[in-house]
Write a protein that holds these residues in place. Structure first.
Motif, PDB file in Angstrom:
ATOM      1  N   ARG A 119      -8.700   9.035  -1.028  1.00 37.60           N
ATOM      2  CA  ARG A 119      -8.016   8.876  -2.213  1.00 37.60           C
ATOM      3  C   ARG A 119      -6.410   8.684  -1.718  1.00 37.60           C
ATOM      4  N   TRP A 120      -5.868   9.499  -0.775  1.00 36.13           N
ATOM      5  CA  TRP A 120      -4.656   9.644  -0.363  1.00 36.13           C
ATOM      6  C   TRP A 120      -4.082   8.104   0.120  1.00 36.13           C
ATOM      7  N   ARG A 121      -5.247   7.627   1.135  1.00 34.28           N
ATOM      8  CA  ARG A 121      -4.934   6.364   1.795  1.00 34.28           C
ATOM      9  C   ARG A 121      -4.702   5.265   0.723  1.00 34.28           C
ATOM     10  N   ARG A 122      -5.626   5.321  -0.507  1.00 38.25           N
ATOM     11  CA  ARG A 122      -5.405   4.474  -1.513  1.00 38.25           C
ATOM     12  C   ARG A 122      -3.962   4.626  -2.040  1.00 38.25           C
ATOM     13  N   GLN A 123      -3.644   5.844  -2.374  1.00 40.78           N
ATOM     14  CA  GLN A 123      -2.132   6.147  -3.002  1.00 40.78           C
ATOM     15  C   GLN A 123      -1.159   5.451  -1.946  1.00 40.78           C
TER      16      GLN A 123
ATOM     17  N   ASP B 141      15.100   2.210   1.342  1.00 38.78           N
ATOM     18  CA  ASP B 141      15.890   3.258   2.218  1.00 38.78           C
ATOM     19  C   ASP B 141      15.908   4.543   1.623  1.00 38.78           C
ATOM     20  N   LEU B 142      15.507   4.656   0.385  1.00 44.76           N
ATOM     21  CA  LEU B 142      15.685   5.922  -0.277  1.00 44.76           C
ATOM     22  C   LEU B 142      14.212   6.649  -0.109  1.00 44.76           C
ATOM     23  N   ILE B 143      13.087   6.193  -0.173  1.00 41.75           N
ATOM     24  CA  ILE B 143      11.845   6.730  -0.025  1.00 41.75           C
ATOM     25  C   ILE B 143      10.880   5.911   0.791  1.00 41.75           C
ATOM     26  N   ASP B 144      10.224   6.354   1.457  1.00 44.56           N
ATOM     27  CA  ASP B 144       8.876   5.837   2.039  1.00 44.56           C
ATOM     28  C   ASP B 144       7.712   5.946   1.309  1.00 44.56           C
ATOM     29  N   ALA B 145       6.572   5.122   2.077  1.00 44.66           N
ATOM     30  CA  ALA B 145       5.383   4.858   1.033  1.00 44.66           C
ATOM     31  C   ALA B 145       4.622   6.311   0.643  1.00 44.66           C
ATOM     32  N   SER B 146       4.689   7.350   1.701  1.00 42.20           N
ATOM     33  CA  SER B 146       4.035   8.598   1.670  1.00 42.20           C
ATOM     34  C   SER B 146       4.840   9.534   0.411  1.00 42.20           C
ATOM     35  N   GLN B 147       6.140   9.373   0.522  1.00 42.95           N
ATOM     36  CA  GLN B 147       7.172  10.196  -0.480  1.00 42.95           C
ATOM     37  C   GLN B 147       6.640   9.782  -1.692  1.00 42.95           C
ATOM     38  N   LEU B 148       6.686   8.379  -2.063  1.00 48.17           N
ATOM     39  CA  LEU B 148       6.439   7.883  -3.406  1.00 48.17           C
ATOM     40  C   LEU B 148       5.079   8.334  -3.671  1.00 48.17           C
TER      41      LEU B 148
ATOM     42  N   GLU C  42       3.312  10.775  -2.859  1.00 46.98           N
ATOM     43  CA  GLU C  42       3.043  12.252  -3.420  1.00 46.98           C
ATOM     44  C   GLU C  42       3.830  12.387  -4.871  1.00 46.98           C
ATOM     45  N   ARG C  43       4.869  11.714  -5.068  1.00 48.62           N
ATOM     46  CA  ARG C  43       5.634  11.874  -6.348  1.00 48.62           C
ATOM     47  C   ARG C  43       4.381  11.275  -7.646  1.00 48.62           C
ATOM     48  N   GLN C  44       3.744  10.189  -7.056  1.00 48.49           N
ATOM     49  CA  GLN C  44       2.787   9.667  -8.022  1.00 48.49           C
ATOM     50  C   GLN C  44       1.559  10.528  -8.173  1.00 48.49           C
ATOM     51  N   ASP C  45       1.400  11.576  -7.225  1.00 47.46           N
ATOM     52  CA  ASP C  45       0.114  12.296  -7.388  1.00 47.46           C
ATOM     53  C   ASP C  45       0.155  13.281  -8.486  1.00 47.46           C
ATOM     54  N   HIS C  46      -0.232  12.896  -9.669  1.00 48.70           N
ATOM     55  CA  HIS C  46      -0.298  13.763 -10.657  1.00 48.70           C
ATOM     56  C   HIS C  46      -1.519  14.366 -11.462  1.00 48.70           C
ATOM     57  N   ARG C  47      -2.373  14.239 -10.282  1.00 51.78           N
ATOM     58  CA  ARG C  47      -3.862  14.949 -10.654  1.00 51.78           C
ATOM     59  C   ARG C  47      -3.950  16.526 -11.228  1.00 51.78           C
ATOM     60  N   ASP C  48      -2.918  17.226 -10.626  1.00 48.24           N
ATOM     61  CA  ASP C  48      -3.025  18.438 -10.917  1.00 48.24           C
ATOM     62  C   ASP C  48      -1.611  18.969 -11.383  1.00 48.24           C
ATOM     63  N   HIS C  49      -1.371  19.242 -12.399  1.00 50.24           N
ATOM     64  CA  HIS C  49       0.039  19.810 -13.015  1.00 50.24           C
ATOM     65  C   HIS C  49      -0.271  21.258 -13.618  1.00 50.24           C
ATOM     66  N   GLU C  50      -1.420  21.877 -13.303  1.00 49.66           N
ATOM     67  CA  GLU C  50      -1.621  23.391 -13.591  1.00 49.66           C
ATOM     68  C   GLU C  50      -0.417  24.232 -13.182  1.00 49.66           C
ATOM     69  N   THR C  51      -0.129  25.514 -13.684  1.00 50.27           N
ATOM     70  CA  THR C  51       0.893  26.230 -13.163  1.00 50.27           C
ATOM     71  C   THR C  51       0.257  26.851 -11.805  1.00 50.27           C
TER      72      THR C  51
END
Length: 767
Positions: free
Chosen positions: A485-489, A521-528, A530-539
């Motif tokens: 899943r991470w590789r696809r992201q 220049d501002l962000i690489d693929a792994s950082q992007l 990570e930001r897009q990974d919204h599978r879990d937004h529990e507290t």
């Protein structure tokens, strides 16, 4: 004592200031509502945009909860401090203290209201006439709703005190009015914060910088629970970044207690703390069964560690005679020697049971494949084997999927769950006897539970946790899925960056400003990704509650003396940094599996790296009741000093002897006599709880002593104290707990002679 603040000349100016604070609070609330509404209306967009919306939704929701919680008693105090740095003439800096901090955004973010946890607010709690810390005046602001109802002043500067000695609101230097008003108020069935009346002894513990185990030892009514909860709020405020990620866990003695304290932290602006009992700490399991005293004591003993190890090893079987297995058209045999060799290889890996199982399976498959190869591949002319290495590998692969072979292996080394192991163990006298050969028949019978499938007791939760450690979790498949899943992201994120990069006209590439930043220049693929990974937004608390292996940043345990040795093992797995606050009283230990020595509990985990702080002032229990309780404490531990009560209630505790057949009527009559504002507890032997449940009402609780640990009531009716004492080896501790739950009145009803330690009770006429 300060005079009635209703006639204070500063009442109107203070009302004006408090009203201004509430206007700012309304502005903050309106802003959060507006932003939340706007965010909720938005939809669609990129994964990153959706993730950001969910983050903002959570943030504004938490802000609204904080503002709503601060509504009651927003501002409760003020200190006037000499500030020579601001005014060379020694002018006064007025600091208002409240539940949250409020800044004036229109005036360089000047502080309008200090959060009670802020360092600048601390003199409000610590200043005394002997050490005023620059404080000239401490003012307690009492309110109802948004209206200021009274002001009580304490002049800590002696010159100022003399100057104002004739004013109606001039107060003494003890500053007890706000505290006593809170102590004498009727109970509502919910615990309230003490943020306006924290005492210096309590403040020192709340703000302690000790980073290992802090033990708060305190007798009844000393505010141990309140101190622990305010310490949680203080640590979350001071170490927000660290604890927001790892979370804070609070362990209470029972669910009633957790309901009782449930509103304290939200009222202090903290909503992200996980509250749990030991019985509910294991994810997916709720304690619904009650153990006998004997079973609970046995389950809490550290002897269960070896018993559970043996119970798991007993599931790793070796057949007493060869087991026939059909594969294709051939009949193979799983003999004792090959299975013993496979088991030895798996055990020697020292992996947990489920993680060692693949080694056992491989060894058994290897033995069966070799056996088959010797049957079908032998070259009778030239000797040797006609099957190639690839042929044997194919056979092994087919055997791994063969139903008969898999079934045979499962019988010898099954993949297990903690619930399965414990249910099977407690449901079989034979398994219990095998795992615990040193237990007597009576002990085996105490643990035996033939009808407990799928249901567990509070004492079972630490056992399940221990078994989970012994079994391990084979999460290789889940880790591989997560990796894919991470590789696809990553690939999707890289594609998005490539599109953004390619959107610039190629013929203008040479003309671009070298200082103009592009997406890559501002962000690489792994950082992007990570930001897009919204599978879990529990507290944090929600995620932690569902994860047995979660490790917390801080753990607080109330009534810590009640925890068993097995409970401590389960708890310590969740706090590897050993940053804990434990509150309790070893004189109140009622659970036979509990402890009467902090040293004995903590030494295996932190050696001597723990610190004990003591609370010595009893704020809850009036002196009249404590004089009776002192005799009980002397019986439990003659060397332990009782906490000193700060007040008298004016009600003398009493005892009344009644006939057995009229006991219920006597309780009803006593309830009528004790009726009034607040709450009443009828504390009875365990056998009477269900029978007398009809006496309960919104203001009356009928319970056994173990179920009111940490709670308080305006009045207590104690029924049959001699039976309560005889119910448990620690019955005298239970009696001490029962006597000290009342904040005002105590009555005792009995049909049998009282324990001699209650000779101090005033006897009433026999009914």
């Amino acid at each position: 004592m300060p005079a009635d603040g209703a006639s204070h000349p500063d009442l109107e100016p203070e009302q004006a200031y408090v009203s201004m604070l509430y206007r700012h609070l309304d502005d903050l609330r309106d802003y959060a509502k507006t932003r939340l509404t706007r965010v909720l209306r938005e939809s669609g967009g990129t994964p990153q945009a959706r993730s950001e919306r969910e983050s903002f939704t959570q943030m504004y929701t938490e802000d609204l909860a904080k503002y709503d919680a601060a509504e009651h008693g927003l501002c409760f105090g003020r200190i006037d401090v000499r500030d020579d740095e601001v005014d060379n003439d020694g002018g006064l800096d007025s600091r208002y203290i409240g539940r949250i901090g409020i800044l004036d955004e229109d005036n360089d973010y000047e502080s309008l209201l200090l959060d009670w946890r802020a360092p600048q607010a601390r003199p409000f709690y610590l200043a005394t006439p002997a050490t005023p810390d620059g404080v000239v005046l401490r003012r307690h602001i009492r309110s109802r709703g948004r209206s200021v109802t009274a002001l009580n002043d304490e002049y800590l500067d002696l010159d100022a005190a003399q100057e104002h000695s004739d004013t109606p609101a001039a107060g003494g230097v003890a500053g007890e009015s706000a505290l006593l008003a809170a102590l004498n108020a009727a109970r509502t069935g919910q615990m309230h914060d003490i943020v306006a009346t924290i005492q210096a002894q309590q403040d020192a513990i709340i703000r302690s910088e000790h980073r290992s185990v802090l033990v708060v030892q305190g007798g009844p009514g000393t505010g141990k629970t309140a101190v622990a909860l305010h310490r949680a709020a203080y640590l979350l405020y001071t170490y927000r970044k660290q604890l927001a990620k790892s979370g804070v866990l609070i362990i209470g003695p029972n669910s009633t207690f957790l309901d009782y304290i449930g509103q304290v932290l939200p009222s202090l602006g903290e909503t992200g703390v996980l509250l749990s009992t030991i019985g509910d700490l294991y994810p997916g399991v709720k304690a619904t069964l009650d153990d006998s005293r004997e079973a609970g004591e046995l389950k809490g003993s550290s002897a269960m560690v070896d018993i559970l190890k043996k119970a798991v090893r007993d599931r790793q079987e070796v057949p007493s005679s060869p087991v026939p297995v059909s594969f294709d058209t051939y009949r193979l045999m799983l003999d004792r020697k090959s299975v013993s060799r496979a088991r030895g290889r798996a055990r020697s890996s020292r992996r947990p049971h489920n993680l060692a199982r693949p080694i056992f399976v491989s060894a058994v498959i290897e033995a069966l494949a070799d056996q088959l190869a010797s049957i079908i591949g032998t070259d009778l002319v030239n000797g040797g084997n006609l099957l190639s290495r690839d042929d044997i590998d194919d056979i092994r692969s087919e055997m791994r999927a063969d139903r008969d072979i898999v079934s045979a292996i499962d019988a010898l080394w099954p993949e297990l769950t903690p619930q399965q192991v414990l249910t099977d163990l407690l449901g079989s006298r034979e398994r219990l006897a095998s795992a615990a050969p040193h237990f007597s028949e009576d002990q085996i019978e105490a643990l035996y539970r033939p009808d407990g499938a799928g249901r567990f007791s509070a004492a079972d939760a630490p056992l399940l946790d221990e078994i989970a450690e012994l079994l391990g979790v084979d999460d290789a498949a889940e880790r591989e899925r997560a990796s894919r899943r991470w590789r696809r992201q990553i690939a999707d994120a890289q594609g998005a960056l490539d599109i953004l990069t390619g959107s610039a006209p190629q013929d203008l590439e040479d003309d671009l400003d070298p200082e103009l930043l592009m997406a890559y220049d501002l962000i690489d693929a792994s950082q992007l990704a990570e930001r897009q990974d919204h599978r879990d937004h529990e507290t944090t608390a929600e995620r932690a509650a569902g994860d047995r292996t979660w490790t917390y940043g801080h753990v607080i345990v109330d009534e810590a003396q009640e925890l068993s040795e097995m409970a401590w093992r389960a708890l310590m797995r969740r706090i590897p940094n050993r940053w804990m606050t434990l509150v309790g009283d070893t004189a109140q230990t009622g659970d036979p599996a509990g402890s009467t020595s902090w040293q004995r509990v903590l030494e295996p985990y932190v050696a001597n790296r723990w610190k004990k702080a003591e609370l010595t002032v009893n704020y809850r229990t009036p002196a009249e009741i404590m004089r009776v309780a002192h005799a009980v404490l002397a019986e439990i531990d003659p060397e332990q000093l009782p906490p000193e009560s700060v007040r008298e209630s004016g009600y003398e505790p009493w005892a009344r002897s009644v006939e057995a057949e009229s006991l219920v009527d006597a309780v009803r009559s006593a309830l009528d006599e004790e009726s009034g504002p607040g709450t009443t507890a009828v504390l009875v032997p365990a056998r009477l709880v269900a029978e007398w449940a009809h006496l309960a009402s919104p203001s009356v609780t009928v319970a056994a002593v173990k179920d009111v640990k940490g709670l308080e009531f305006d009045a207590v009716l104690l029924v049959e104290p001699s039976e309560i004492v005889s119910e448990s080896p620690r019955g005298m501790n239970d009696l001490y707990v029962a006597l000290t739950r009342a904040t005002q009145r105590l009555g005792v009803l009995h049909t049998t002679p009282l324990p001699r330690v209650l000779d101090g009770l005033a006897a009433q006429a026999r009914c």
